[in-house]
Design a protein around this motif. Structure first.
Motif, short mmCIF file in Angstrom:
data_model
loop_
_atom_site.label_atom_id
_atom_site.label_comp_id
_atom_site.label_asym_id
_atom_site.label_seq_id
_atom_site.Cartn_x
_atom_site.Cartn_y
_atom_site.Cartn_z
N LEU A 20 0.85 -1.19 0.00
CA LEU A 20 0.00 0.00 0.00
C LEU A 20 0.89 1.24 0.00
O LEU A 20 2.04 1.18 0.43
N LEU A 21 0.34 2.35 -0.45
CA LEU A 21 1.09 3.61 -0.40
C LEU A 21 0.92 4.19 1.01
O LEU A 21 -0.21 4.48 1.43
N PRO A 22 2.03 4.34 1.75
CA PRO A 22 1.93 4.66 3.18
C PRO A 22 1.36 6.05 3.48
O PRO A 22 0.80 6.26 4.55
N LYS A 23 1.49 6.96 2.54
CA LYS A 23 1.02 8.33 2.81
C LYS A 23 -0.43 8.54 2.37
O LYS A 23 -0.95 9.66 2.48
N LEU A 24 -1.06 7.49 1.87
CA LEU A 24 -2.47 7.59 1.48
C LEU A 24 -3.33 6.77 2.44
O LEU A 24 -2.90 5.73 2.93
N THR A 25 -4.55 7.25 2.69
CA THR A 25 -5.49 6.50 3.53
C THR A 25 -5.97 5.26 2.77
O THR A 25 -5.70 5.10 1.57
N SER A 33 -8.24 5.57 7.65
CA SER A 33 -7.02 5.15 8.34
C SER A 33 -5.87 5.02 7.36
O SER A 33 -6.05 4.64 6.20
N TYR A 34 -4.68 5.30 7.86
CA TYR A 34 -3.47 5.09 7.06
C TYR A 34 -3.00 3.65 7.27
O TYR A 34 -3.30 3.05 8.31
N PRO A 35 -2.25 3.09 6.32
CA PRO A 35 -1.79 1.71 6.45
C PRO A 35 -1.13 1.42 7.80
O PRO A 35 -1.38 0.37 8.40
N SER A 36 -0.33 2.36 8.31
CA SER A 36 0.36 2.13 9.59
C SER A 36 -0.61 2.01 10.77
O SER A 36 -0.23 1.54 11.84
N GLN A 37 -1.84 2.43 10.57
CA GLN A 37 -2.85 2.35 11.63
C GLN A 37 -3.70 1.09 11.52
O GLN A 37 -4.63 0.89 12.30
N LEU A 38 -3.40 0.27 10.54
CA LEU A 38 -4.20 -0.93 10.29
C LEU A 38 -3.41 -2.19 10.61
O LEU A 38 -2.18 -2.21 10.47
N SER A 39 -4.11 -3.24 11.04
CA SER A 39 -3.45 -4.53 11.26
C SER A 39 -3.07 -5.12 9.91
O SER A 39 -3.51 -4.66 8.85
N GLY A 40 -2.26 -6.18 9.94
CA GLY A 40 -1.85 -6.84 8.69
C GLY A 40 -3.04 -7.31 7.88
O GLY A 40 -3.11 -7.10 6.66
N GLY A 41 -4.00 -7.93 8.56
CA GLY A 41 -5.19 -8.42 7.86
C GLY A 41 -5.98 -7.29 7.23
O GLY A 41 -6.50 -7.42 6.12
N GLU A 42 -6.06 -6.18 7.94
CA GLU A 42 -6.79 -5.03 7.40
C GLU A 42 -6.05 -4.43 6.20
O GLU A 42 -6.68 -4.05 5.20
#
Ligand code: ADP
Ligand code: ADP
Length: 228
Positions: free
Chosen positions: A90-95, A133-142
């Motif tokens: 995923l692109l880390p700076k995008l929700t 949410s941004y990728p860093s705020q999501l679990s691996g499954g999410e």
């Protein structure tokens, strides 16, 4: 849907990754690609989405002849193939929503459609409430669900998934598999490379085994067939 005729892939350093692959995958099939590390599975997948070109042989995907495909036509192929990776990408700076919308922006879909369709696929993968949410705020499954939403947003004919559960715990992996099965029921062909013995032996599908760059087994409702 996918057809390979005597496909060979030799990398520039001389490694023979694939040595004479011939296979047909019909529309609506769900296929597991299994085999030891280094067998050629990723190369097989990369050829389908045209990340790599065959050294020899013909590849047809959704009526595109990949050997003849001009560079400027690759975006049209990519629109028809969704790709999912082990590490999500995923692109880390995008929700979450922006990551999904981005796949429609690159094909210049109209903004209203992008908005509607993005909401629709995030709902389908069960992440409507995490859209900002941004990728860093999501679990691996999410994160993998966002990647799946991105892969299906343009309604591709084929999904190529390279070890989609490789970084996920067993429970999360089953959730991802149920989602892929649902997408397959809705009419998308799925080709999935995996080392997940448990999943292959439980959720029985066609199994293509590759070893040393050749197909050594191709069975409907097959088994994983390795110990790891
Ligand atoms: P798998 O996905 O089954 O582990 P790969 O398709 O990644 O197998 O690799 C098949 C063979 O090709 C391996 O020997 C690997 O080291 C080699 N290989 C993969 N990518 C490259 C590359 N870009 N350049 C050279 N050799 C590669
Ligand atoms: P898992 O164990 O399945 O990987 P996590 O423990 O990483 O899940 O996350 C559990 C929940 O907490 C998820 O819904 C995730 O969205 C949320 N979460 C995890 N990390 C963060 C974070 N840094 N900021 C906000 N929410 C988070």
């Amino acid at each position: 849907m996918i057809e390979m005729q005597d496909v060979w892939k030799t990398y520039p350093d001389g490694t023979h990754a694939l040595r004479g692959i011939s296979v047909k995958v019909d529309s609506n099939e769900f296929v597991y690609v299994v085999g030891p590390s280094g067998a050629g599975k990723s190369t097989f997948m990369k050829l389908i989405y045209r990340e790599e070109r065959p050294t020899k042989g013909q590849i047809f995907v959704d009526n595109f002849n990949l050997a003849k495909l001009k560079r400027r036509k690759i975006p049209y192929l990519r629109r028809n193939i969704g790709v999912i990776f082990q590490d999500f990408r995923l692109l880390p700076k995008l929700t979450a929503a922006e990551n999904v919308a981005f796949a429609m922006e690159v094909i210049e879909a109209p903004p209203k459609l992008i908005k509607r369709r993005t909401a629709e696929v995030l709902e389908l993968v069960g992440l409507a409430d995490k859209k900002n949410s941004y990728p860093s705020q999501l679990s691996g499954g999410e994160q993998q669900r966002v990647a799946i939403a991105r892969a299906i947003v343009n309604n591709p004919a084929v999904i190529v998934a390279d070890e989609p559960t490789g970084n996920l715990d067993p429970d999360t992996s089953w959730g991802i598999m149920r989602l892929l099965e649902e997408i397959n029921y809705r009419g998308t062909t799925i080709v999935m490379a995996t080392h997940n013995k448990e999943i292959v032996n439980t959720m029985r599908k066609r199994v293509i085994a590759i070893e040393n760059g050749v197909i050594v087994r191709d069975e409907q409702r097959g088994e994983y067939g390795y110990e790891d």
